[in-house]
Design a protein around this motif. Structure first.
Motif, PDB file in Angstrom:
ATOM      1  N   ARG A  45       0.845  -1.178   0.000  1.00 19.99           N
ATOM      2  CA  ARG A  45       0.000   0.000   0.000  1.00 19.99           C
ATOM      3  C   ARG A  45       0.892   1.243   0.000  1.00 19.99           C
ATOM      4  O   ARG A  45       1.965   1.254   0.610  1.00 19.99           O
ATOM      5  CB  ARG A  45      -0.911  -0.004   1.222  1.00 19.99           C
ATOM      6  N   GLU A  46       0.451   2.281  -0.684  1.00 21.63           N
ATOM      7  CA  GLU A  46       1.248   3.486  -0.883  1.00 21.63           C
ATOM      8  C   GLU A  46       0.475   4.715  -0.420  1.00 21.63           C
ATOM      9  O   GLU A  46      -0.678   4.917  -0.821  1.00 21.63           O
ATOM     10  CB  GLU A  46       1.605   3.613  -2.371  1.00 21.63           C
ATOM     11  N   PHE A  47       1.112   5.546   0.393  1.00 20.85           N
ATOM     12  CA  PHE A  47       0.526   6.822   0.787  1.00 20.85           C
ATOM     13  C   PHE A  47       0.569   7.775  -0.402  1.00 20.85           C
ATOM     14  O   PHE A  47       1.581   7.860  -1.105  1.00 20.85           O
ATOM     15  CB  PHE A  47       1.307   7.423   1.945  1.00 20.85           C
ATOM     16  N   LEU A  48      -0.530   8.514  -0.632  1.00 22.97           N
ATOM     17  CA  LEU A  48      -0.586   9.475  -1.724  1.00 22.97           C
ATOM     18  C   LEU A  48      -0.673  10.915  -1.238  1.00 22.97           C
ATOM     19  O   LEU A  48       0.078  11.776  -1.695  1.00 22.97           O
ATOM     20  CB  LEU A  48      -1.790   9.181  -2.614  1.00 22.97           C
ATOM     21  N   ALA A  49      -1.639  11.189  -0.374  1.00 25.39           N
ATOM     22  CA  ALA A  49      -1.885  12.573   0.023  1.00 25.39           C
ATOM     23  C   ALA A  49      -2.674  12.609   1.316  1.00 25.39           C
ATOM     24  O   ALA A  49      -3.421  11.672   1.622  1.00 25.39           O
ATOM     25  CB  ALA A  49      -2.669  13.303  -1.067  1.00 25.39           C
ATOM     26  N   ALA A  50      -2.513  13.706   2.059  1.00 28.01           N
ATOM     27  CA  ALA A  50      -3.262  13.921   3.293  1.00 28.01           C
ATOM     28  C   ALA A  50      -3.641  15.388   3.387  1.00 28.01           C
ATOM     29  O   ALA A  50      -2.956  16.262   2.826  1.00 28.01           O
ATOM     30  CB  ALA A  50      -2.442  13.504   4.507  1.00 28.01           C
ATOM     31  N   ILE A  51      -4.731  15.634   4.112  1.00 27.57           N
ATOM     32  CA  ILE A  51      -5.179  17.003   4.332  1.00 27.57           C
ATOM     33  C   ILE A  51      -5.565  17.140   5.793  1.00 27.57           C
ATOM     34  O   ILE A  51      -6.187  16.243   6.370  1.00 27.57           O
ATOM     35  CB  ILE A  51      -6.350  17.380   3.389  1.00 27.57           C
ATOM     36  N   SER A  52      -5.189  18.263   6.390  1.00 33.29           N
ATOM     37  CA  SER A  52      -5.447  18.467   7.803  1.00 33.29           C
ATOM     38  C   SER A  52      -6.944  18.634   8.064  1.00 33.29           C
ATOM     39  O   SER A  52      -7.734  18.890   7.149  1.00 33.29           O
ATOM     40  CB  SER A  52      -4.692  19.696   8.307  1.00 33.29           C
ATOM     41  N   TYR A  59      -0.415  17.481   2.139  1.00 37.54           N
ATOM     42  CA  TYR A  59       0.849  16.755   2.066  1.00 37.54           C
ATOM     43  C   TYR A  59       0.728  15.722   0.951  1.00 37.54           C
ATOM     44  O   TYR A  59      -0.309  15.076   0.811  1.00 37.54           O
ATOM     45  CB  TYR A  59       1.129  16.069   3.407  1.00 37.54           C
ATOM     46  N   TYR A  60       1.828  15.566   0.178  1.00 37.09           N
ATOM     47  CA  TYR A  60       1.781  14.676  -0.976  1.00 37.09           C
ATOM     48  C   TYR A  60       3.018  13.793  -1.050  1.00 37.09           C
ATOM     49  O   TYR A  60       4.124  14.198  -0.670  1.00 37.09           O
ATOM     50  CB  TYR A  60       1.702  15.488  -2.273  1.00 37.09           C
ATOM     51  N   ALA A  61       2.810  12.597  -1.597  1.00 34.06           N
ATOM     52  CA  ALA A  61       3.942  11.756  -1.949  1.00 34.06           C
ATOM     53  C   ALA A  61       4.591  12.326  -3.203  1.00 34.06           C
ATOM     54  O   ALA A  61       3.914  12.907  -4.064  1.00 34.06           O
ATOM     55  CB  ALA A  61       3.469  10.329  -2.201  1.00 34.06           C
ATOM     56  N   ASP A  62       5.881  12.127  -3.328  1.00 36.01           N
ATOM     57  CA  ASP A  62       6.600  12.651  -4.499  1.00 36.01           C
ATOM     58  C   ASP A  62       6.027  12.085  -5.798  1.00 36.01           C
ATOM     59  O   ASP A  62       6.042  12.750  -6.831  1.00 36.01           O
ATOM     60  CB  ASP A  62       8.084  12.322  -4.392  1.00 36.01           C
ATOM     61  N   SER A  63       5.533  10.860  -5.734  1.00 36.32           N
ATOM     62  CA  SER A  63       5.060  10.193  -6.950  1.00 36.32           C
ATOM     63  C   SER A  63       3.830  10.860  -7.567  1.00 36.32           C
ATOM     64  O   SER A  63       3.553  10.663  -8.753  1.00 36.32           O
ATOM     65  CB  SER A  63       4.756   8.720  -6.654  1.00 36.32           C
ATOM     66  N   GLY A  66       2.070  17.474  -7.878  1.00 33.93           N
ATOM     67  CA  GLY A  66       1.914  18.193  -9.134  1.00 33.93           C
ATOM     68  C   GLY A  66       0.866  17.611 -10.059  1.00 33.93           C
ATOM     69  O   GLY A  66       0.413  18.276 -10.991  1.00 33.93           O
ATOM     70  N   ARG A  67       0.451  16.360  -9.807  1.00 30.80           N
ATOM     71  CA  ARG A  67      -0.590  15.731 -10.637  1.00 30.80           C
ATOM     72  C   ARG A  67      -1.886  15.527  -9.862  1.00 30.80           C
ATOM     73  O   ARG A  67      -2.969  15.617 -10.435  1.00 30.80           O
ATOM     74  CB  ARG A  67      -0.108  14.375 -11.160  1.00 30.80           C
ATOM     75  N   PHE A  68      -1.780  15.224  -8.581  1.00 28.55           N
ATOM     76  CA  PHE A  68      -2.947  14.957  -7.737  1.00 28.55           C
ATOM     77  C   PHE A  68      -3.149  16.114  -6.761  1.00 28.55           C
ATOM     78  O   PHE A  68      -2.174  16.699  -6.269  1.00 28.55           O
ATOM     79  CB  PHE A  68      -2.760  13.671  -6.933  1.00 28.55           C
ATOM     80  N   THR A  69      -4.418  16.395  -6.463  1.00 26.18           N
ATOM     81  CA  THR A  69      -4.754  17.438  -5.501  1.00 26.18           C
ATOM     82  C   THR A  69      -5.796  16.922  -4.524  1.00 26.18           C
ATOM     83  O   THR A  69      -6.846  16.428  -4.949  1.00 26.18           O
ATOM     84  CB  THR A  69      -5.306  18.686  -6.205  1.00 26.18           C
ATOM     85  N   ASN A  84      -4.938  14.151 -12.183  1.00 29.76           N
ATOM     86  CA  ASN A  84      -4.715  14.600 -13.556  1.00 29.76           C
ATOM     87  C   ASN A  84      -3.501  13.900 -14.154  1.00 29.76           C
ATOM     88  O   ASN A  84      -2.677  13.326 -13.436  1.00 29.76           O
ATOM     89  CB  ASN A  84      -4.502  16.111 -13.584  1.00 29.76           C
ATOM     90  N   SER A  85      -3.392  13.968 -15.470  1.00 34.22           N
ATOM     91  CA  SER A  85      -2.246  13.380 -16.186  1.00 34.22           C
ATOM     92  C   SER A  85      -2.010  11.941 -15.740  1.00 34.22           C
ATOM     93  O   SER A  85      -0.881  11.544 -15.430  1.00 34.22           O
ATOM     94  CB  SER A  85      -0.985  14.224 -15.962  1.00 34.22           C
TER      95      SER A  85
END
Length: 125
Positions: A45-52, A59-63, A66-69, A84-85
């Motif tokens: 499993r891979e962490f992608l993003a978190a929001i407070s 917070y975003y994973a490097d992977s 710039g593409r995910f929000t 996106n992309s």
């Protein structure tokens, strides 16, 4: 208890976009930090993003930076992941999660208070 249900997965061509939604019910949604993970069969499993909890910190994973929000609508008890992309390697089951803490240790060890059941995203080449 908090119940999380993901929506918005599906099939998309490479270069396209999808928006995932995570609808929360139960205890006060605004008390929890929200995030997204993904898992491809046979992979970790891979962490992608978190929001407070207040929506001001993201917070975003490097992977995916710039593409995910990631975003959240507190009155609607919903979190979102705009993707996106998209690339074929983004194909996975995407999971929403909620936690009382933003501790990196908890998030990187997938030690979340609550999980959704996931939604499949397939990106064709």
């Amino acid at each position: 208890q908090v119940q999380l249900v993901e929506f918005g997965g599906g099939l998309v061509q490479a270069g396209g976009s999808l928006r995932l939604s995570c609808a929360a019910s139960g205890r006060t949604f605004s008390s929890y930090h929200m995030g997204w993970f993904r898992q491809d069969p046979g992979k970790q499993r891979e962490f992608l993003a978190a929001i407070s909890s207040n929506g001001y910190g993201t917070y975003y994973a490097d992977s995916v930076k710039g593409r995910f929000t990631i975003s959240r609508d507190i009155p609607k008890n919903t979190a979102y992941l705009q993707m996106n992309s998209l690339k074929p390697e983004d194909t996975a089951v995407y999971y929403c999660a909620a936690d009382r803490s933003l501790s990196p240790t908890r998030w990187l060890k997938f030690d979340m208070d609550y999980w959704g059941k996931g939604t499949l995203v397939t990106v064709s080449s």
